[in-house]
Scaffold this motif. Sequence first.
Motif, mmCIF file in Angstrom:
data_model
loop_
_atom_site.group_PDB
_atom_site.id
_atom_site.type_symbol
_atom_site.label_atom_id
_atom_site.label_comp_id
_atom_site.label_asym_id
_atom_site.label_seq_id
_atom_site.Cartn_x
_atom_site.Cartn_y
_atom_site.Cartn_z
ATOM 1 N N LEU A 28 18.238 -33.625 11.687
ATOM 2 C CA LEU A 28 17.623 -32.958 13.648
ATOM 3 C C LEU A 28 18.286 -33.855 14.241
ATOM 4 C CD1 LEU A 28 16.197 -30.574 14.407
ATOM 5 C CD2 LEU A 28 14.129 -32.132 15.006
ATOM 6 N N LEU A 29 18.901 -33.188 15.571
ATOM 7 C CA LEU A 29 19.657 -33.920 16.649
ATOM 8 C C LEU A 29 19.078 -33.410 18.175
ATOM 9 C CD1 LEU A 29 21.430 -35.420 17.377
ATOM 10 C CD2 LEU A 29 23.088 -33.577 18.059
ATOM 11 N N ILE A 30 18.327 -34.262 18.470
ATOM 12 C CA ILE A 30 17.785 -34.182 19.409
ATOM 13 C C ILE A 30 18.067 -34.517 20.673
ATOM 14 C CG2 ILE A 30 15.912 -34.377 20.891
ATOM 15 C CD1 ILE A 30 14.192 -35.664 18.036
ATOM 16 N N LEU A 31 18.516 -33.615 21.615
ATOM 17 C CA LEU A 31 19.291 -33.981 23.182
ATOM 18 C C LEU A 31 18.615 -34.125 24.242
ATOM 19 C CD1 LEU A 31 22.052 -31.042 22.813
ATOM 20 C CD2 LEU A 31 22.448 -33.424 21.776
ATOM 21 N N CYS A 32 19.086 -35.192 24.767
ATOM 22 C CA CYS A 32 17.202 -35.470 26.294
ATOM 23 C C CYS A 32 18.374 -35.843 27.070
ATOM 24 C CB CYS A 32 16.326 -36.746 25.749
ATOM 25 S SG CYS A 32 17.199 -38.073 25.116
ATOM 26 N N SER A 33 17.808 -36.158 28.188
ATOM 27 C CA SER A 33 19.207 -36.891 29.180
ATOM 28 C C SER A 33 19.139 -38.181 28.467
ATOM 29 C CB SER A 33 18.040 -37.512 30.240
ATOM 30 O OG SER A 33 17.057 -38.746 29.996
ATOM 31 N N LYS B 142 6.491 -33.059 12.181
ATOM 32 C CA LYS B 142 6.532 -31.383 12.263
ATOM 33 C C LYS B 142 5.870 -32.070 13.670
ATOM 34 C CE LYS B 142 7.234 -27.903 9.109
ATOM 35 N NZ LYS B 142 6.695 -26.799 8.382
ATOM 36 N N LYS B 143 5.089 -32.416 14.109
ATOM 37 C CA LYS B 143 3.651 -32.586 14.667
ATOM 38 C C LYS B 143 4.527 -34.042 15.916
ATOM 39 C CE LYS B 143 -1.032 -34.222 15.204
ATOM 40 N NZ LYS B 143 -2.182 -34.802 14.331
ATOM 41 N N ALA B 144 4.694 -34.840 14.933
ATOM 42 C CA ALA B 144 5.778 -35.877 16.202
ATOM 43 C C ALA B 144 6.465 -35.590 16.817
ATOM 44 C CB ALA B 144 6.295 -37.021 15.001
ATOM 45 N N VAL C 40 9.784 -27.823 15.523
ATOM 46 C CA VAL C 40 11.709 -27.928 15.032
ATOM 47 C C VAL C 40 11.582 -26.459 14.690
ATOM 48 C CG1 VAL C 40 12.411 -28.782 12.844
ATOM 49 C CG2 VAL C 40 10.962 -29.846 13.230
ATOM 50 N N PRO C 41 12.918 -26.239 14.826
ATOM 51 C CA PRO C 41 13.704 -24.751 14.673
ATOM 52 C C PRO C 41 13.710 -24.871 13.850
ATOM 53 C CG PRO C 41 15.169 -26.445 15.802
ATOM 54 C CD PRO C 41 14.552 -26.833 15.740
ATOM 55 N N ASP C 42 14.057 -23.307 13.359
ATOM 56 C CA ASP C 42 14.389 -22.960 12.288
ATOM 57 C C ASP C 42 15.765 -23.423 11.560
ATOM 58 O OD1 ASP C 42 12.039 -21.092 11.532
ATOM 59 O OD2 ASP C 42 13.125 -19.667 12.444
ATOM 60 N N ALA C 43 16.188 -22.813 10.711
ATOM 61 C CA ALA C 43 17.704 -23.343 10.027
ATOM 62 C C ALA C 43 18.981 -22.478 10.435
ATOM 63 C CB ALA C 43 18.239 -22.422 8.374
ATOM 64 N N VAL D 193 14.962 -37.198 8.201
ATOM 65 C CA VAL D 193 13.345 -37.221 7.571
ATOM 66 C C VAL D 193 13.948 -34.923 7.113
ATOM 67 C CG1 VAL D 193 12.118 -35.953 9.603
ATOM 68 C CG2 VAL D 193 11.233 -37.452 8.472
ATOM 69 N N ASP D 194 12.575 -35.866 5.852
ATOM 70 C CA ASP D 194 12.381 -34.003 5.431
ATOM 71 C C ASP D 194 11.661 -33.591 6.546
ATOM 72 O OD1 ASP D 194 11.116 -31.916 3.865
ATOM 73 O OD2 ASP D 194 10.817 -33.125 2.176
ATOM 74 N N LEU D 195 12.148 -32.105 7.024
ATOM 75 C CA LEU D 195 11.925 -31.529 8.623
ATOM 76 C C LEU D 195 10.811 -31.203 7.524
ATOM 77 C CD1 LEU D 195 15.182 -30.206 9.430
ATOM 78 C CD2 LEU D 195 13.791 -32.047 10.807
ATOM 79 N N SER D 196 10.777 -31.162 6.613
ATOM 80 C CA SER D 196 8.997 -30.270 6.667
ATOM 81 C C SER D 196 7.645 -30.538 6.600
ATOM 82 C CB SER D 196 8.718 -29.497 4.468
ATOM 83 O OG SER D 196 9.056 -30.622 3.771
#
Length: 193
Positions: free
Chosen positions: A74-79, A41-43, A52-55, A33-36
């Motif tokens: 964005l890669l989201i790590l979770c259990s 960002k809210k989601a 969302v972390p910086d570049a 997705v467009d991270l901007s």
Amino acid sequence: MSDPVTALGGAEAQAGIAQVSEAALQGMVTLRVDLSVAAVKKAVKAVTGMAVPDAGRIAAKDDFTLCWMSPDELLILCSYDAAEATVSALTEAAGKAHMLAVNVSDARASFAVRGPHARDVMAKLCPVDLATDRFGPGMFRRTRLAQVAAAVWMPDDDSFRLICFRSQARYVWDLLNVAAQEGSEVNHFLTKG
């Protein structure tokens, strides 16, 4: 349905200049997705509790780790067990925002390299400046590990984590173990006392 397993069954190698191990099952969600976009960002914040972390950065809080992959990924790590719920929560929280959230947990393998020579091991394989003042905890890179794509970060000063495609797990395991074999120290990164 079969029980989920890691690509190499939790392989570990203690001998050599660094400890190399396959990490436990890890939930991984790719968000394209467009991270901007404000709604995105809210989601992300609503689901993970983090911005969302910086570049080139990675951020961790509670059960989530956010890895900046590119301006639109964005890669989201979770259990491992929470990956599907994370996809659903992101999709719901984003509303009508155009995005793709996919559980890629079973398509990836993850490894850890630990010890005072961990930088030596990784520097043999990655075209990344791993000098202590150029790469450290909180930083994240997509790169090559010899002939394959990988993503790397440092949870602390003496360890690396990396992710690759599951189909390349054996190749990456072998690379890491050759680079960590006894007597292969380079000592380039050790602090001079």
